[in-house]
Design an enzyme around this catalytic site. Structure first.
Site, PDB file in Angstrom:
ATOM      1  NE  ARG A 232      -3.992  -2.257   0.305  1.00 42.38           N
ATOM      2  CZ  ARG A 232      -4.423  -2.728  -0.847  1.00 42.38           C
ATOM      3  NH1 ARG A 232      -4.174  -2.673  -1.940  1.00 42.38           N
ATOM      4  NH2 ARG A 232      -5.752  -3.253  -0.328  1.00 42.38           N
ATOM      5  CG  HIS A 280      -4.000  -0.487  -7.111  1.00 35.57           C
ATOM      6  ND1 HIS A 280      -4.479   0.258  -5.479  1.00 35.57           N
ATOM      7  CD2 HIS A 280      -3.996  -1.624  -6.553  1.00 35.57           C
ATOM      8  CE1 HIS A 280      -4.516  -0.715  -4.521  1.00 35.57           C
ATOM      9  NE2 HIS A 280      -4.277  -1.582  -5.272  1.00 35.57           N
TER      10      HIS A 280
HETATM   11  P1  NDP Z   1      -1.905 -11.796   4.180  1.00 32.73           P
HETATM   12  O1  NDP Z   1      -1.903 -11.389   5.125  1.00 32.73           O
HETATM   13  O2  NDP Z   1      -1.825 -13.531   3.726  1.00 32.73           O
HETATM   14  O3  NDP Z   1      -0.281 -11.515   4.544  1.00 32.73           O
HETATM   15  C1  NDP Z   1       0.566 -10.523   5.342  1.00 32.73           C
HETATM   16  C2  NDP Z   1       1.647 -10.916   5.120  1.00 32.73           C
HETATM   17  O4  NDP Z   1       2.401  -9.898   5.518  1.00 32.73           O
HETATM   18  C3  NDP Z   1       2.128 -11.741   6.413  1.00 32.73           C
HETATM   19  O5  NDP Z   1       3.042 -12.631   6.385  1.00 32.73           O
HETATM   20  C4  NDP Z   1       2.153 -10.892   8.017  1.00 32.73           C
HETATM   21  O6  NDP Z   1       2.914 -11.619   9.194  1.00 32.73           O
HETATM   22  C5  NDP Z   1       2.845 -10.196   7.478  1.00 32.73           C
HETATM   23  N1  NDP Z   1       2.736  -8.798   8.667  1.00 32.73           N
HETATM   24  C6  NDP Z   1       1.653  -8.466   8.987  1.00 32.73           C
HETATM   25  N2  NDP Z   1       1.741  -7.308  10.227  1.00 32.73           N
HETATM   26  C7  NDP Z   1       3.069  -7.023   9.824  1.00 32.73           C
HETATM   27  C8  NDP Z   1       4.621  -6.662  10.818  1.00 32.73           C
HETATM   28  N3  NDP Z   1       3.810  -5.932  11.575  1.00 32.73           N
HETATM   29  N4  NDP Z   1       5.484  -7.140  10.700  1.00 32.73           N
HETATM   30  C9  NDP Z   1       6.367  -7.427  10.042  1.00 32.73           C
HETATM   31  N5  NDP Z   1       5.243  -8.640   9.185  1.00 32.73           N
HETATM   32  C10 NDP Z   1       3.893  -7.836   8.726  1.00 32.73           C
HETATM   33  O7  NDP Z   1      -1.711 -11.126   3.234  1.00 32.73           O
HETATM   34  P2  NDP Z   1      -1.196 -10.679   1.323  1.00 32.73           P
HETATM   35  O8  NDP Z   1      -0.249 -12.091   0.657  1.00 32.73           O
HETATM   36  O9  NDP Z   1      -2.974 -11.598   0.896  1.00 32.73           O
HETATM   37  O10 NDP Z   1      -1.910  -9.411   1.251  1.00 32.73           O
HETATM   38  C11 NDP Z   1      -0.844  -9.373   1.442  1.00 32.73           C
HETATM   39  C12 NDP Z   1      -0.856  -7.027   1.329  1.00 32.73           C
HETATM   40  O11 NDP Z   1      -0.961  -7.442  -0.357  1.00 32.73           O
HETATM   41  C13 NDP Z   1      -2.249  -7.132   0.939  1.00 32.73           C
HETATM   42  O12 NDP Z   1      -2.789  -6.406   2.301  1.00 32.73           O
HETATM   43  C14 NDP Z   1      -2.840  -5.842   0.238  1.00 32.73           C
HETATM   44  O13 NDP Z   1      -1.849  -4.544   0.977  1.00 32.73           O
HETATM   45  C15 NDP Z   1      -2.016  -6.027  -0.779  1.00 32.73           C
HETATM   46  N6  NDP Z   1      -1.843  -5.697  -2.356  1.00 32.73           N
HETATM   47  C16 NDP Z   1      -1.933  -5.358  -3.435  1.00 32.73           C
HETATM   48  C17 NDP Z   1      -2.076  -5.359  -4.407  1.00 32.73           C
HETATM   49  C18 NDP Z   1      -2.062  -4.591  -5.927  1.00 32.73           C
HETATM   50  O14 NDP Z   1      -2.720  -5.383  -7.200  1.00 32.73           O
HETATM   51  N7  NDP Z   1      -1.205  -3.893  -5.987  1.00 32.73           N
HETATM   52  C19 NDP Z   1      -3.632  -6.778  -5.000  1.00 32.73           C
HETATM   53  C20 NDP Z   1      -3.478  -7.506  -3.735  1.00 32.73           C
HETATM   54  C21 NDP Z   1      -2.871  -7.617  -2.487  1.00 32.73           C
HETATM   55  P3  NDP Z   1       2.141 -13.149   9.791  1.00 32.73           P
HETATM   56  O15 NDP Z   1       2.841 -14.172   8.664  1.00 32.73           O
HETATM   57  O16 NDP Z   1       3.992 -13.494  10.568  1.00 32.73           O
HETATM   58  O17 NDP Z   1       1.016 -13.004  10.262  1.00 32.73           O
HETATM   59  C1  OXD Z   2      -6.363  -6.402  -2.992  1.00 35.00           C
HETATM   60  C2  OXD Z   2      -5.927  -4.920  -3.789  1.00 35.00           C
HETATM   61  O1  OXD Z   2      -6.222  -5.483  -1.903  1.00 35.00           O
HETATM   62  O2  OXD Z   2      -5.765  -4.682  -4.979  1.00 35.00           O
HETATM   63  O3  OXD Z   2      -6.475  -7.024  -3.599  1.00 35.00           O
HETATM   64  O4  OXD Z   2      -5.291  -4.529  -3.757  1.00 35.00           O
END
Ligand code: NDP
Ligand code: OXD
Length: 317
Positions: A232, A280
């Site tokens: 983000r 995005h």
């Molecule tokens: P998940 O919830 O599966 O994974 C999130 C990861 O981030 C986990 O490994 C988690 O750790 C880690 N995390 C969260 N908080 C912290 C922290 N404070 N310190 C260190 N690590 C942290 O999410 P996804 O992989 O499905 O998606 C990730 C993000 O990708 C979404 O939230 C979205 O913002 C972004 N996204 C962007 C898109 C785009 O088109 N640009 C499309 C889709 C998603 P732990 O494993 O220990 O819980």
């Molecule tokens: C999502 C994105 O969170 O598109 O799926 O950013």
């Protein structure tokens, strides 16, 4: 749940693109006819609604839909729902769409390869008819660090390993992932960053991760490192990134997400020679596979089973 019609056991309110709504309405009519599909804003009795499927919920939904039980995000992220404002009794479920995972893996592979092979520098040189060969290293010598080892981060890691890159990752909790070094927590962030020639941000946006890439953390990256932000926009302090690029501490940034979207036409990111902006598009929800994921989750709910992608409201993701 619906009281009037005994054949209806669940009412879903959909808010989003029309074509996707028709697609998913047909899917539910075919596979779960006991679900009544409503399309926002056409709701006669708001008290009937059990589930909301949306990117952004309707304003004041907390008061207007008193029997709401579940909010399904149509995306993988949930920060747009403003998690602290979600009533405690409402479950939030994010979208675990194989199409999003595939799209993200492709985008991360493409971006890492573009940085690895200096595409942005060659495009800039093209524009000046300049013939200059830059030195390169093999993928085996390029270290890629992935912030966020969740559903998308782990899939991207495998995609990069398949291209021969050295990949390591960072998460909140300790993790063990085959063939990669895993770091976790704030105490290991500096070490993780110090070995990241290319940094990929795939974190969710929470109070803990907002502005996590700032002047200090960027300074931990090796001289000449590059950044890909697909998490983000608010993960990065924009001016700190521009300064690190201008000082040549960082080489390139590929940015897909921004604090304010669409990115303002006057924003300095657009014209910066070391930045590549994409609007995005790293991973877009795919109607077919996401519809199947939603259907499977509603079926789980009806069977009193745990839904896939349930959000931990206190952690915020
Ligand atoms: P998940 O919830 O599966 O994974 C999130 C990861 O981030 C986990 O490994 C988690 O750790 C880690 N995390 C969260 N908080 C912290 C922290 N404070 N310190 C260190 N690590 C942290 O999410 P996804 O992989 O499905 O998606 C990730 C993000 O990708 C979404 O939230 C979205 O913002 C972004 N996204 C962007 C898109 C785009 O088109 N640009 C499309 C889709 C998603 P732990 O494993 O220990 O819980
Ligand atoms: C999502 C994105 O969170 O598109 O799926 O950013």
């Amino acid at each position: 749940m619906a009281k009037g019609n005994p054949e209806v056991t669940l009412n879903i309110l959909y808010r989003g693109p029309v074509e996707r709504g028709h697609n998913w309405q047909d899917l539910f009519a075919h596979h779960l006819p006991q679900v009544k599909w409503h399309t926002w804003p056409n709701v006669k009795d708001k008290a009937e609604i059990d589930m909301l499927v949306c990117w952004i919920p309707p304003r004041e939904y907390q008061q207007d839909y008193p029997n709401l039980k579940v909010i399904f995000s149509v995306g993988a992220g949930v920060d747009q729902l403003n998690i602290p404002s979600v009533p405690q009794h409402v479950q939030v479920v994010r979208m675990l769409d194989p199409g999003i995972q595939q799209g993200m893996t492709e985008f991360v592979q493409m971006s890492v390869l573009n940085i690895h092979r200096d595409t942005l520098a060659y495009v800039n040189m093209n524009q000046q008819s300049q013939w200059q060969q830059l030195p390169g290293v093999s993928t085996a010598k390029r270290r890629v660090g992935i912030m966020g080892l969740g559903n998308l981060g782990q899939a991207a890691a495998v995609g990069l390993q398949n291209l021969g890159f050295q990949v390591h990752g960072w998460s909140r909790n300790p993790k063990s992932v085959a063939n990669m070094s895993c770091f976790h927590g704030n105490a290991q962030l500096q070490t993780f960053l110090q070995r990241s020639d290319i940094l990929v941000c795939l974190l969710p946006l929470t109070d803990e991760t907002r502005s996590i890439l700032n002047q200090q953390t960027l300074s931990y990256l090796p001289q000449g490192a590059s950044i890909i932000n697909v998490g983000r926009g608010e993960h990065i302090v924009e001016q700190d990134l521009i300064d690190a690029l201008n000082e040549q501490h960082l080489r390139y940034a590929i940015l897909d997400v921004f604090a304010k979207e669409p990115l303002d036409t006057q924003h300095p990111f657009w014209q910066h020679p070391q930045i590549w902006v994409t609007p995005h598009v790293a991973a877009i929800t795919q109607n077919d596979s996401a519809g199947q994921a939603l259907l499977a989750n509603v079926q789980r709910y009806l069977n009193n089973e745990a839904m896939a992608g349930l959000v931990n409201l206190s952690a915020g993701y």
